[in-house]
Design a protein around this motif. Structure first.
Motif, mmCIF file in Angstrom:
data_model
loop_
_atom_site.group_PDB
_atom_site.id
_atom_site.type_symbol
_atom_site.label_atom_id
_atom_site.label_comp_id
_atom_site.label_asym_id
_atom_site.label_seq_id
_atom_site.Cartn_x
_atom_site.Cartn_y
_atom_site.Cartn_z
ATOM 1 N N LEU A 185 23.394 -79.466 -29.248
ATOM 2 C CA LEU A 185 22.763 -80.387 -28.291
ATOM 3 C C LEU A 185 23.789 -80.998 -27.347
ATOM 4 O O LEU A 185 23.510 -81.195 -26.150
ATOM 5 N N ARG A 186 24.979 -81.282 -27.837
ATOM 6 C CA ARG A 186 26.018 -81.856 -26.971
ATOM 7 C C ARG A 186 26.472 -80.836 -25.919
ATOM 8 O O ARG A 186 26.710 -81.194 -24.761
ATOM 9 N N ARG A 187 26.581 -79.532 -26.311
ATOM 10 C CA ARG A 187 26.935 -78.504 -25.326
ATOM 11 C C ARG A 187 25.836 -78.356 -24.273
ATOM 12 O O ARG A 187 26.114 -78.178 -23.083
ATOM 13 N N LYS A 188 24.579 -78.432 -24.711
ATOM 14 C CA LYS A 188 23.466 -78.333 -23.770
ATOM 15 C C LYS A 188 23.472 -79.493 -22.791
ATOM 16 O O LYS A 188 23.232 -79.303 -21.581
ATOM 17 N N ALA A 189 23.749 -80.687 -23.268
ATOM 18 C CA ALA A 189 23.783 -81.865 -22.386
ATOM 19 C C ALA A 189 24.899 -81.736 -21.361
ATOM 20 O O ALA A 189 24.720 -82.073 -20.179
ATOM 21 N N ARG A 190 26.069 -81.220 -21.799
ATOM 22 C CA ARG A 190 27.173 -81.055 -20.844
ATOM 23 C C ARG A 190 26.807 -80.023 -19.772
ATOM 24 O O ARG A 190 27.139 -80.191 -18.595
ATOM 25 N N ALA A 191 26.073 -78.943 -20.160
ATOM 26 C CA ALA A 191 25.667 -77.929 -19.178
ATOM 27 C C ALA A 191 24.653 -78.484 -18.194
ATOM 28 O O ALA A 191 24.708 -78.184 -16.991
ATOM 29 N N LEU A 192 23.712 -79.297 -18.681
ATOM 30 C CA LEU A 192 22.727 -79.900 -17.784
ATOM 31 C C LEU A 192 23.377 -80.878 -16.816
ATOM 32 O O LEU A 192 23.002 -80.951 -15.637
ATOM 33 N N GLU A 193 24.365 -81.630 -17.296
ATOM 34 C CA GLU A 193 25.053 -82.584 -16.412
ATOM 35 C C GLU A 193 25.868 -81.861 -15.356
ATOM 36 O O GLU A 193 26.034 -82.355 -14.238
ATOM 37 N N ALA A 194 26.368 -80.661 -15.702
ATOM 38 C CA ALA A 194 27.204 -79.924 -14.748
ATOM 39 C C ALA A 194 26.385 -79.063 -13.793
ATOM 40 O O ALA A 194 26.938 -78.505 -12.843
ATOM 41 N N SER A 195 25.064 -78.923 -14.020
ATOM 42 C CA SER A 195 24.245 -78.032 -13.193
ATOM 43 C C SER A 195 23.938 -78.661 -11.855
ATOM 44 O O SER A 195 23.846 -79.875 -11.716
ATOM 45 N N ASN A 196 23.739 -77.783 -10.819
ATOM 46 C CA ASN A 196 23.349 -78.223 -9.477
ATOM 47 C C ASN A 196 22.184 -77.339 -9.043
ATOM 48 O O ASN A 196 22.356 -76.329 -8.390
ATOM 49 N N THR A 197 20.988 -77.722 -9.468
ATOM 50 C CA THR A 197 19.812 -76.877 -9.229
ATOM 51 C C THR A 197 19.451 -76.770 -7.764
ATOM 52 O O THR A 197 18.750 -75.839 -7.364
ATOM 53 N N ARG A 198 19.873 -77.714 -6.951
ATOM 54 C CA ARG A 198 19.532 -77.639 -5.524
ATOM 55 C C ARG A 198 20.215 -76.446 -4.859
ATOM 56 O O ARG A 198 19.743 -75.913 -3.868
ATOM 57 N N GLY A 199 21.332 -76.036 -5.413
ATOM 58 C CA GLY A 199 22.051 -74.934 -4.786
ATOM 59 C C GLY A 199 21.700 -73.575 -5.344
ATOM 60 O O GLY A 199 22.101 -72.557 -4.804
ATOM 61 N N ASP A 200 20.978 -73.533 -6.459
ATOM 62 C CA ASP A 200 20.611 -72.271 -7.098
ATOM 63 C C ASP A 200 19.144 -71.994 -6.829
ATOM 64 O O ASP A 200 18.271 -72.605 -7.441
ATOM 65 N N LYS A 201 18.873 -71.099 -5.909
ATOM 66 C CA LYS A 201 17.497 -70.790 -5.525
ATOM 67 C C LYS A 201 17.128 -69.396 -6.035
ATOM 68 O O LYS A 201 17.857 -68.434 -5.817
ATOM 69 N N GLU A 202 15.983 -69.339 -6.706
ATOM 70 C CA GLU A 202 15.482 -68.046 -7.176
ATOM 71 C C GLU A 202 14.765 -67.286 -6.068
ATOM 72 O O GLU A 202 14.705 -66.062 -6.085
ATOM 73 N N LEU A 203 14.173 -68.013 -5.097
ATOM 74 C CA LEU A 203 13.372 -67.414 -4.039
ATOM 75 C C LEU A 203 13.961 -67.750 -2.676
ATOM 76 O O LEU A 203 14.678 -68.754 -2.518
ATOM 77 N N ALA A 204 13.651 -66.904 -1.693
ATOM 78 C CA ALA A 204 14.106 -67.136 -0.324
ATOM 79 C C ALA A 204 13.027 -66.657 0.636
ATOM 80 O O ALA A 204 12.341 -65.661 0.382
ATOM 81 N N ILE A 205 12.851 -67.379 1.741
ATOM 82 C CA ILE A 205 11.853 -67.021 2.752
ATOM 83 C C ILE A 205 12.394 -65.866 3.586
ATOM 84 O O ILE A 205 13.447 -65.977 4.215
ATOM 85 N N LEU A 206 11.676 -64.748 3.585
ATOM 86 C CA LEU A 206 12.079 -63.581 4.367
ATOM 87 C C LEU A 206 11.450 -63.596 5.752
ATOM 88 O O LEU A 206 12.117 -63.262 6.746
ATOM 89 N N GLU A 207 10.169 -63.946 5.849
ATOM 90 C CA GLU A 207 9.464 -64.021 7.126
ATOM 91 C C GLU A 207 8.524 -65.208 7.057
ATOM 92 O O GLU A 207 7.953 -65.499 5.994
ATOM 93 N N GLU A 208 8.322 -65.877 8.189
ATOM 94 C CA GLU A 208 7.400 -67.011 8.203
ATOM 95 C C GLU A 208 6.655 -67.057 9.531
ATOM 96 O O GLU A 208 7.246 -66.953 10.599
ATOM 97 N N GLY A 209 5.330 -67.161 9.423
ATOM 98 C CA GLY A 209 4.487 -67.282 10.606
ATOM 99 C C GLY A 209 4.489 -66.073 11.507
ATOM 100 O O GLY A 209 4.372 -66.214 12.731
ATOM 101 N N ILE A 210 4.600 -64.864 10.954
ATOM 102 C CA ILE A 210 4.626 -63.649 11.766
ATOM 103 C C ILE A 210 3.184 -63.185 11.987
ATOM 104 O O ILE A 210 2.376 -63.140 11.059
ATOM 105 N N GLY A 211 2.849 -62.815 13.236
ATOM 106 C CA GLY A 211 1.498 -62.341 13.525
ATOM 107 C C GLY A 211 1.389 -61.833 14.945
ATOM 108 O O GLY A 211 2.357 -61.838 15.709
ATOM 109 N N SER A 212 0.184 -61.381 15.315
ATOM 110 C CA SER A 212 -0.077 -60.846 16.652
ATOM 111 C C SER A 212 -1.238 -61.618 17.268
ATOM 112 O O SER A 212 -2.213 -61.944 16.570
#
Length: 749
Positions: free
Chosen positions: A391-418
């Protein structure tokens, strides 16, 4: 084939099956086309309705524009020394989970808030449709709306708000996980402190250092006593299983000596090490006595052959034998007493072992139980330490994490149409309406055709009425059709004439009936062509050399006289009324052997005339004068005239018009004839059309043979031959028996 062949036969040289199959398929298709042509107005109506409804829908629908956004899965590099926490999603449910996020109410509300804040989109309604789907490595957002700008902005904000919602959700998940981990650390620290206190108190109470030694010593003593008790039990069982004689012969060689009990065990005295039974067995002379006894018995047997039992020598031998037996028995009795005494002693030893063993078992169990409790407490302390460290190792990993910089998804196209609308596709909608109307019309026409009981094919009519089809008469074309048709005015071997001859042959050769002289021809309803058939059928009978009388028995609308350009004058009505004799009203026709009796003046009560007594007399006398008498009668439905003649006739021919006569009416008429005892020869199918396979087969073969016939007739110029009445006498007599040589021609008288 010659160039002079008829058009219907031209090109017909073979009759292979593939050609017949194509003909059958072709005319099946023609039948369906005719079915559509008969009710074309239904097809036109359904097509018009379908096209009209489709056009109304196509031009009443607003224009729809589409815009899309695409979100892909971002790549990420992870090093072995990266001890930061990451929010993971099960790969099996990754797409489904994120689709749920995309379509969630919270994300849609955030998108609508952005739309309402945009002044350019003020007053516009929501999208016509908005959906999110998954692809291979991406999510596709599709928005359809009546305004292109609205669709574009909705798709754009949907992608952005989803990414923002995902980041907030991930950050919230990390914070919640860290807080939960801190609470778990505090709880496990309290558990570890309590486990240490419990372990120390247990050590003090039970003196763990001496408990293990005591348990090991007690276990050793227990094992030794169990071995000793087992040895005692084994020796007792062996003694019980051996007799005194077995012991004297074998001694105690198979038994092992009992282990000596240690002198430190003062709870029960040790057994005697010396064994009286073994000593007696070792000192016993039983084997020597047995040997001597056998020797003496051999001497007795030896001398008993020469000496008498009372001889002194024999007396001495027998006395020695008895003495030896008594000594052996004494040895056996002594050993038996010692054996039983030893068994009792061993049983007492077994009983003395049991309480000692039970006490040692209790002592060992208590010592082992204390040791196990100690080991369990120690193991609990170790497990709590390990879990706390995790549990102490897990707490240290959570404190060291920066979730704002790690993104699983990214926008490839937005509002494209004819700006070009995607719907409505008015041409497609109208075409679909046309096809649906066409399909509905065909379905309705097919259903009406199935409900229509006016059949066309001979096999269907034959199965429906349960009577044989004696012939099929074709419908004449417009160039051949006349108000009154006579086969004598047509080509001699036309299809129409041949079809009438087929009926004649069927009646003369196929119908199983002793009498066929008087025949009635009728139908179910007017317009089935019975009169035309009656006239021409009577002509074919006459052309075959028969004397035929044709009687027009339709006293309501009869017009047979018109076929021969004759007046009604006096006829059947006057005969049945008793005004004239029937021979006085017989008229000649254009056919030599055919005579006619017309209807005469049409009466007002034909039914009463036909059931009168003159009818039977007339038919009876006509039988004597003519080979065949043919009555053309009115239809059976709703008119009772034909039934009055059915009882006097030999049989009835029933005419059915292909595709016109209702099978319900036909069945009712035939059932009425059968109920009145009338005999029915069969059914004549009249008016078969060009789309009937039977018509084409006859047309096909008829054209072939007519072309060959015309060719041969031009070459030979042969005239028609009139059928003879009797065979002339032979010009040669029969051959002589056994020679095969005919006699010379006979002389003419």
């Amino acid at each position: 084939m010659s160039a002079n062949a008829t058009p219907e036969a031209r090109g017909v040289d073979s009759f292979d099956t593939p050609l017949m199959d194509r003909i059958n398929l072709y005319f099946r298709l023609r039948r369906y086309i005719k079915m559509l042509a008969r009710r074309w107005f239904i097809l036109l109506l359904t097509v018009a309705v379908g096209v009209g409804m489709a056009a109304h829908r196509a031009y009443s629908m607003p224009k729809i524009y589409r815009a899309i956004s695409k979100i892909g899965i971002a790549s990420r590099v992870v090093t072995p020394f990266d001890n930061k926490a990451a929010v993971l999603v099960d790969i099996n449910s990754f797409y489904d989970t994120h689709l749920q996020y995309l379509q969630s109410t919270k994300v849609r509300e955030r998108v609508l808030a952005k739309i309402r804040a945009d002044e350019r989109l003020a007053g516009m309604s929501g999208p016509a449709s908005a959906s999110a789907t998954k692809g291979l490595g991406f999510f596709l957002i599709t928005v359809d709306a009546t305004n292109f700008l609205f669709a574009q902005q909705y798709a754009l904000h949907w992608a952005r708000e989803f990414m923002s919602f995902k980041e907030e959700l991930t950050a919230s998940t990390v914070d919640l996980s860290l807080a939960e981990t801190q609470r778990e650390i505090e709880r496990y620290e309290r558990k570890l402190e309590k486990a240490r206190q419990d372990l120390l108190a247990f050590q003090v109470k039970h003196n763990i250092a001496s408990v293990k030694e005591t348990a090991d010593a007690a276990q050793q003593r227990l094992d030794k006593l169990l071995d000793e008790m087992t040895a005692v039990q084994t020796l007792r069982q062996r003694l019980e299983n051996k007799s005194s004689r077995d012991l004297l012969k074998g001694g105690m060689v198979e038994t092992r000596r009992l282990p000596e009990r240690s002198s430190s065990d003062t709870s029960n005295p040790a057994p005697q090490t010396g064994d009286t039974l073994e000593r007696l067995l070792s000192e016993s002379k039983y084997a020597e006595l047995e040997f001597r006894l056998l020797s003496k018995e051999d001497e007795v047997k030896k001398y008993s052959a020469t000496l008498k039992p009372r001889h002194p020598f024999m007396q001495n031998l027998l006395a020695e034998v008895d003495k030896l037996k008594r000594e052996m028995q004494y040895q056996l009795d002594l050993i038996e007493d010692k054996r039983l005494a030893r068994i009792e002693s061993l049983k007492r030893d077994e009983e003395s072992y049991k309480p000692l063993i039970e006490d040692l078992r209790k002592q060992v169990f208590e010592s082992r139980n204390i040791q196990n409790q100690f080991d369990r407490l120690k193991s609990d302390e170790t497990d709590i330490k390990n879990e706390l460290e995790s549990l102490r190792r897990k707490a240290r990993a959570l404190e060291a994490s920066n979730t704002r910089g790690d993104k699983e998804l990214a926008i490839l196209e937005e509002g494209i149409g004819s700006p070009v609308p995607i719907s409505p596709n008015r041409q497609k909608i109208i075409l679909v309406g046309l096809l649906l109307g066409l399909a509905a019309g065909c379905g309705i026409i097919y259903l009406l055709d199935k409900l229509d009981d006016r059949l066309e094919l001979a096999e269907d009519i034959e199965a429906e009425l349960g009577l044989p089809i004696l012939g099929q008469v074709p419908l004449l074309g417009s160039r051949q059709a006349k108000p009154r048709i006579l086969i004598t005015q047509m080509e001699e071997h036309s299809m129409f004439a041949e079809s009438i001859r087929v009926v004649r042959s069927a009646i003369m050769l196929g119908v199983e009936s002793p009498e066929k002289q008087v025949q009635i021809i009728t139908s179910a309803v007017p317009g089935d062509g019975k009169t035309t058939f009656s006239v021409n059928y009577a002509i074919t009978l006459a052309l075959a050399g028969n004397r035929v009388l044709l009687v027009d028995a339709d006293l309501r609308r009869g017009n047979v006289n018109g076929f021969f350009n004759l007046e009604r004058e006096q006829g059947l009505a006057e005969i049945l009324g008793g005004e004239v004799h029937w021979l006085d009203v017989v008229k000649d026709t254009s056919v030599a052997q055919l005579k006619l009796i017309t209807t005469g003046k049409l009466p007002g009560n034909p039914g009463e005339l036909l059931i009168g007594p003159i009818t039977a007399q007339f038919i009876r006398e006509a039988r004597q004068q003519y080979d065949f008498v043919v009555f053309d009668c009115p239809p059976l439905t709703a008119i009772d005239d034909a039934f009055a003649l059915a009882g006097h006739a030999d049989g009835l021919l029933f005419v059915v018009r292909a595709g016109k006569t209702s099978m319900r009416f036909a069945r009712n008429a035939l059932n009425a004839v059968q109920q009145r005892g009338g005999r029915i020869f069969g059914v004549v199918l009249n008016g078969i059309t060009a789309d009937n396979p039977y018509y084409y087969y006859n047309y096909y073969y008829h054209g072939y043979y007519r072309s060959r016939e015309r060719k041969s007739s031009k070459e030979s110029q042969a005239a028609d031959v009139k059928p003879g009445k009797v065979m002339p006498p032979p010009r040669k007599t029969a051959a002589k028996p056994g020679t095969g040589v005919p006699v010379e021609e006979t002389k003419e008288n």
